[in-house]
Design an enzyme around this catalytic site. Structure first.
Site, PDB file in Angstrom:
ATOM      1  N   ARG A  58     -10.669  23.534   4.630  1.00 18.95           N
ATOM      2  CA  ARG A  58     -11.877  23.713   6.016  1.00 18.95           C
ATOM      3  C   ARG A  58     -11.657  23.858   6.985  1.00 18.95           C
ATOM      4  NH1 ARG A  58     -16.910  21.108   3.024  1.00 18.95           N
ATOM      5  NH2 ARG A  58     -15.814  19.588   2.681  1.00 18.95           N
ATOM      6  N   GLN A  59     -10.825  23.441   7.024  1.00 21.13           N
ATOM      7  CA  GLN A  59     -10.300  23.102   8.732  1.00 21.13           C
ATOM      8  C   GLN A  59      -8.797  23.773   9.013  1.00 21.13           C
ATOM      9  OE1 GLN A  59      -9.107  19.041  10.120  1.00 21.13           O
ATOM     10  NE2 GLN A  59     -10.400  18.562   8.251  1.00 21.13           N
ATOM     11  N   THR A 109     -21.452  17.927  -0.427  1.00 22.12           N
ATOM     12  CA  THR A 109     -22.349  17.507  -0.516  1.00 22.12           C
ATOM     13  C   THR A 109     -23.576  17.601  -1.362  1.00 22.12           C
ATOM     14  OG1 THR A 109     -23.097  17.871   1.522  1.00 22.12           O
ATOM     15  CG2 THR A 109     -21.440  16.427   2.038  1.00 22.12           C
ATOM     16  N   GLY A 110     -23.610  19.382  -1.744  1.00 18.30           N
ATOM     17  CA  GLY A 110     -24.512  20.100  -1.772  1.00 18.30           C
ATOM     18  C   GLY A 110     -25.930  20.668  -1.276  1.00 18.30           C
ATOM     19  N   THR A 144     -25.478  22.744   1.369  1.00 17.15           N
ATOM     20  CA  THR A 144     -24.838  24.802   1.896  1.00 17.15           C
ATOM     21  C   THR A 144     -25.879  24.698   0.542  1.00 17.15           C
ATOM     22  OG1 THR A 144     -23.239  24.054   2.464  1.00 17.15           O
ATOM     23  CG2 THR A 144     -23.263  26.185   1.701  1.00 17.15           C
ATOM     24  N   GLY A 190       0.593  -1.185  -0.218  1.00 18.74           N
ATOM     25  CA  GLY A 190      -0.128   0.044  -0.052  1.00 18.74           C
ATOM     26  C   GLY A 190       0.733   0.995   0.147  1.00 18.74           C
ATOM     27  N   GLU A 191       2.224   0.830   0.197  1.00 16.42           N
ATOM     28  CA  GLU A 191       2.965   2.206   0.526  1.00 16.42           C
ATOM     29  C   GLU A 191       3.042   2.977  -1.281  1.00 16.42           C
ATOM     30  OE1 GLU A 191       6.736   1.438   1.422  1.00 16.42           O
ATOM     31  OE2 GLU A 191       6.494   1.466   3.543  1.00 16.42           O
ATOM     32  N   LYS A 247     -26.838  30.636   7.839  1.00 14.96           N
ATOM     33  CA  LYS A 247     -26.191  28.563   8.036  1.00 14.96           C
ATOM     34  C   LYS A 247     -25.663  28.286   9.171  1.00 14.96           C
ATOM     35  CE  LYS A 247     -23.125  26.603   6.027  1.00 14.96           C
ATOM     36  NZ  LYS A 247     -22.141  26.384   4.964  1.00 14.96           N
TER      37      LYS A 247
HETATM   38  C1  R5P Z   1     -18.468  25.657   3.510  1.00 14.36           C
HETATM   39  O1  R5P Z   1     -17.944  26.752   4.716  1.00 14.36           O
HETATM   40  C2  R5P Z   1     -17.597  26.151   2.254  1.00 14.36           C
HETATM   41  O2  R5P Z   1     -17.385  27.461   1.713  1.00 14.36           O
HETATM   42  C3  R5P Z   1     -18.872  25.366   1.349  1.00 14.36           C
HETATM   43  O3  R5P Z   1     -19.777  26.561   1.903  1.00 14.36           O
HETATM   44  C4  R5P Z   1     -19.250  24.417   1.843  1.00 14.36           C
HETATM   45  O4  R5P Z   1     -18.251  23.760   2.484  1.00 14.36           O
HETATM   46  C5  R5P Z   1     -19.870  22.952   0.852  1.00 14.36           C
HETATM   47  O5  R5P Z   1     -20.187  21.648   1.462  1.00 14.36           O
HETATM   48  P1  R5P Z   1     -21.495  21.659   1.242  1.00 14.36           P
HETATM   49  O6  R5P Z   1     -21.584  21.190  -0.218  1.00 14.36           O
HETATM   50  O7  R5P Z   1     -21.197  19.429   1.811  1.00 14.36           O
HETATM   51  O8  R5P Z   1     -22.814  21.575   1.866  1.00 14.36           O
END
Ligand code: R5P
Length: 313
Positions: free
Chosen positions: A97-98, A223-224, A226, A39-40, A192
């Site tokens: 995002r982290q 994931t859509g 947002t 797996g390396e 949000k």
């Molecule tokens: C979050 O702050 C990002 O800017 C996007 O809005 C978010 O990460 C999109 O992720 P998802 O489509 O899963 O909501």
């Protein structure tokens, strides 16, 4: 000027690497990325990089850990092969995002990744529409932030005929303002709250959307959740059910397609930073960032200003 320009495309997004090489007018240097039976990951660059100005093009898109580690190993191989300068061109930067802790015992993933890049002596990172421009602070090396907004805006064509630009959350307000200035439109922002990896909750919005056809903009669709939450919020506030979406990074993970197909989205404009296949049944138009990357690489190589290709925060 630095040594000879060498462009290496990692496996994460070969079509984008090939298109960038064509736009730049240089061949992609031959390299091999394979896995040992245990797996390396094993990488080898098959061309000389001695004293060269190397650009490694690899988004750290899913599967993020493999793509990131391939990039780190490629950088190490170039450094050990005598490259004078190694620039990582990371069109999509995973872990962006982290960028901070929400509770005391979380890791700041973006910092860990940036430090790992510093650990293999990457001299500079080039990224496109990072989740937040403030991420610059986590990088130990210079970071050049490019933006795909002008390319997406050009691609909209008649779909730019909208009445309001919508930020789906507070983090996207600056981005929505840039779009709004460009299209000379007002903007609105949805409130949000993320309640899980793929679940968001919306609570109304700031700004006027009643009777308007919205353009919803963001840095990415994962994931859509947002975008879906934002569309539900604007429709509830009286927007016309004819929405255009424009995002830079199209990950389309999990049931993103299923979620977005149910919504009145006329068209979703995305770029090829990630290279994920768009879900069937969704009208997706993909704009290539290859000319943008090629322009940035050529300017950096020749020591010219990045001028208007970088993000002006
Ligand atoms: C979050 O702050 C990002 O800017 C996007 O809005 C978010 O990460 C999109 O992720 P998802 O489509 O899963 O909501």
């Amino acid at each position: 000027m630095a040594g000879q320009l060498v462009l290496i495309g990692g496996p994460a997004n070969r079509p984008l690497a090939e298109a960038s090489a064509r736009a730049l007018g240089v061949p992609l240097a031959a390299c091999e990325v394979a896995r040992f039976p245990d797996g390396e990951i094993h990488v080898e660059v098959h061309e000389s990089v001695r004293n060269a100005d190397v650009y490694l093009l690899q988004p750290t898109s899913p599967p993020i850990e493999s793509h990131l580690f391939q990039l780190l190993l490629l950088a190490d191989a170039c450094r050990r092969g005598g490259a004078e300068r190694v620039t990582a061109v990371v069109p999509y930067f995973g872990y962006a995002r982290q960028d901070r802790r929400a509770s005391g015992r979380e890791a700041v993933g973006a910092r860990v990744v940036a430090d790992a890049m510093g650990g293999v002596h990457i001299d500079r990172v080039v990224a496109v529409d990072l989740h937040t421009p403030a991420l610059e602070g986590v990088f130990p090396m210079p970071l050049e932030q490019l933006t795909a907004v002008p390319r997406l805006a050009e691609a909209l064509g008649p779909d730019a005929e909208r009445e309001v630009v919508v930020a789906p959350d507070a983090g996207a307000i600056k981005l929505a303002e840039r779009w709004a200035r460009r299209l000379e439109l007002p903007h609105a922002a949805v409130h949000k709250t993320r309640i899980g990896g793929g679940e968001v909750q919306t609570r109304g919005l700031a700004g006027e959307v009643r009777g308007c056809r919205p353009l919803v903009v963001d840095d990415m669709i994962s994931t859509g959740g947002t975008i879906a939450g934002a569309i539900a919020a604007v429709l509830e506030a009286g927007a016309i059910p004819d929405v255009v979406v424009a995002v830079t990074h199209a990950l389309f993970v999990g049931s993103a397609g299923e979620r977005l197909r149910k919504l009145p989205i006329a068209c979703t404009f995305v770029t090829d930073t990630v290279g994920a296949e768009p879900p069937p049944g969704l009208n997706v138009r993909t704009v290539s960032v290859a000319p943008l990357l090629a322009d940035a690489v050529s300017r950096l190589h020749e020591g010219r200003s990045l001028g208007d290709v970088i993000l002006h925060v």
